[in-house]
Design an enzyme around this catalytic site. Structure first.
Site, mmCIF file in Angstrom:
data_model
loop_
_atom_site.group_PDB
_atom_site.id
_atom_site.type_symbol
_atom_site.label_atom_id
_atom_site.label_comp_id
_atom_site.label_asym_id
_atom_site.label_seq_id
_atom_site.Cartn_x
_atom_site.Cartn_y
_atom_site.Cartn_z
ATOM 1 N N ARG A 152 0.694 -1.384 0.310
ATOM 2 C CA ARG A 152 0.594 0.279 0.313
ATOM 3 C C ARG A 152 1.076 0.906 -0.157
ATOM 4 O O ARG A 152 1.489 1.066 1.009
ATOM 5 C CB ARG A 152 -1.180 0.093 1.483
ATOM 6 C CG ARG A 152 -1.271 1.299 1.700
ATOM 7 C CD ARG A 152 -2.532 1.394 1.426
ATOM 8 N NE ARG A 152 -3.872 3.058 1.476
ATOM 9 C CZ ARG A 152 -4.281 2.967 2.969
ATOM 10 N NH1 ARG A 152 -4.564 2.449 3.394
ATOM 11 N NH2 ARG A 152 -4.579 4.094 2.582
ATOM 12 N N ARG A 161 -6.182 2.090 -3.908
ATOM 13 C CA ARG A 161 -5.174 0.822 -3.053
ATOM 14 C C ARG A 161 -5.373 -0.596 -3.000
ATOM 15 O O ARG A 161 -6.247 -0.958 -3.684
ATOM 16 C CB ARG A 161 -5.453 1.622 -1.241
ATOM 17 C CG ARG A 161 -6.499 0.641 -1.410
ATOM 18 C CD ARG A 161 -7.650 2.172 -1.008
ATOM 19 N NE ARG A 161 -7.539 3.567 -0.805
ATOM 20 C CZ ARG A 161 -7.558 3.942 0.429
ATOM 21 N NH1 ARG A 161 -7.452 3.485 1.677
ATOM 22 N NH2 ARG A 161 -7.455 4.833 0.537
ATOM 23 N N ASP A 164 -6.772 -2.197 2.339
ATOM 24 C CA ASP A 164 -6.857 -1.106 2.789
ATOM 25 C C ASP A 164 -7.282 -1.808 4.312
ATOM 26 O O ASP A 164 -8.251 -2.175 4.058
ATOM 27 C CB ASP A 164 -7.902 0.258 2.722
ATOM 28 C CG ASP A 164 -8.181 1.673 3.461
ATOM 29 O OD1 ASP A 164 -7.268 1.185 4.380
ATOM 30 O OD2 ASP A 164 -9.402 1.942 3.511
ATOM 31 N N ASP A 166 -9.024 -1.708 8.298
ATOM 32 C CA ASP A 166 -9.603 -0.008 9.034
ATOM 33 C C ASP A 166 -9.741 -1.038 10.493
ATOM 34 O O ASP A 166 -10.978 -1.623 10.053
ATOM 35 C CB ASP A 166 -10.359 0.567 8.552
ATOM 36 C CG ASP A 166 -9.719 1.682 7.348
ATOM 37 O OD1 ASP A 166 -8.650 1.900 7.806
ATOM 38 O OD2 ASP A 166 -11.271 2.179 6.737
HETATM 39 N N1 LIG Z 1 -16.140 1.309 -2.334
HETATM 40 C C1 LIG Z 1 -15.697 1.489 -1.067
HETATM 41 N N2 LIG Z 1 -15.280 3.127 -1.347
HETATM 42 C C2 LIG Z 1 -14.294 3.915 -0.900
HETATM 43 C C3 LIG Z 1 -13.332 2.740 0.158
HETATM 44 C C4 LIG Z 1 -13.517 1.124 0.103
HETATM 45 O O1 LIG Z 1 -13.021 0.726 0.804
HETATM 46 N N3 LIG Z 1 -14.907 1.239 -0.772
HETATM 47 N N4 LIG Z 1 -12.239 2.998 0.953
HETATM 48 C C5 LIG Z 1 -12.314 4.691 1.010
HETATM 49 C C6 LIG Z 1 -11.026 5.185 1.717
HETATM 50 O O2 LIG Z 1 -10.527 4.421 2.683
HETATM 51 C C7 LIG Z 1 -12.701 5.376 0.699
HETATM 52 N N5 LIG Z 1 -14.094 4.699 -0.487
#
Ligand SMILES: Nc1nc2c(c(=O)[nH]1)N=C(CO)CN2
Length: 232
Positions: A152, A161, A164, A166
């Site tokens: 990343r 990315r 990710d 979280d």
């Molecule tokens: N559909 C979708 N949109 C996003 C995503 C994501 O994981 N899925 N992550 C983001 C930034 O964390 C911003 N936008």
């Protein structure tokens, strides 16, 4: 009109305990959910039987989880570069290898419309539930290490990315520190988090925000499609 004799108990407010003992103080109506506990109502064990006039029924809670780790955490996974389905499958496997932690369950994967910066490829998203003995900050640091292993690069906010991760929730903890906010501040606004989280924890309560299910109607306009892809 004459009062009809009634054998029903007096209203709760005036009811007394068995043997004329004053009623117990009110029990809170809602407690944080503990999916690792089951409650049973049964006769009291022998050591309590001398109090049985006071406690004719015994409520017990039993830990049913086989996990040795004390805490439950939910982690959102997302990717939209370099074969994102394969990225998420490998990421789930990596979560299963975290120190002092175990993967409890993970959701299906979902193809989702990008939220925020829209001019980028669709994402693949999912959610994993971990049992862990890592504290929230250590867990976050460990998730960042996994992200880094997956290549990343943090170029600009909301950029495409490879992976990710979280940290969404850690037990019912509420944390406000410069590097970590729990629950995740935007989780209740994003279908790509709420839908997979609701799949694996439909009765989940979000600290300070009530039931997860109550937030779903507000995100119904965000495109999200469950993939048939088997997870690892
Ligand atoms: N559909 C979708 N949109 C996003 C995503 C994501 O994981 N899925 N992550 C983001 C930034 O964390 C911003 N936008």
């Amino acid at each position: 009109m004459n009062a009809t004799p009634c054998s029903c108990p007096p209203p709760a407010a005036t009811r007394t305990g068995v043997g004329g003992v004053a009623a117990n103080p009110p029990v809170p109506r809602t407690l944080p959910p503990r999916p690792d506990l089951t409650a049973a109502i049964r006769p009291p064990p022998l050591y309590l039987s001398r109090f049985s006039a006071f406690s004719p029924l015994h409520v017990s809670a039993v830990v049913t989880s086989s996990s040795p780790y004390a805490h439950r955490a939910y982690v959102a996974l997302g990717a939209n570069l370099n074969d994102p389905v394969a990225q998420l499958q490998a990421a789930v496997a990596a979560l299963d290898e975290l120190p002092d932690s175990a993967l409890v369950r993970r959701s299906s994967f979902y193809r989702t419309a990008p939220v925020g910066v829209r001019n980028q490829p669709d994402f693949i998203n999912g959610v994993a539930e971990l049992a862990t003995d890592l504290d929230p900050h250590r867990l976050l640091a460990t998730l960042l290490e996994v992200e880094a292993r997956f290549g990343r690069v943090r170029s600009y906010p909301n950029a495409p990315r490879t992976l990710d991760l979280d940290l969404l929730l850690y037990d019912q903890a509420v944390v406000h520190t410069p590097d970590l906010i729990l629950p995740h501040p935007r989780l209740h606004l994003r279908a790509f988090v709420l839908v997979p989280l609701g799949e694996i924890a439909p009765d989940l309560a979000l600290p300070g925000r009530g039931r997860l299910a109550a937030w779903l109607p507000a995100v119904a306009n965000q495109r999200i499609d469950r993939l048939a892809t088997p997870a690892p």
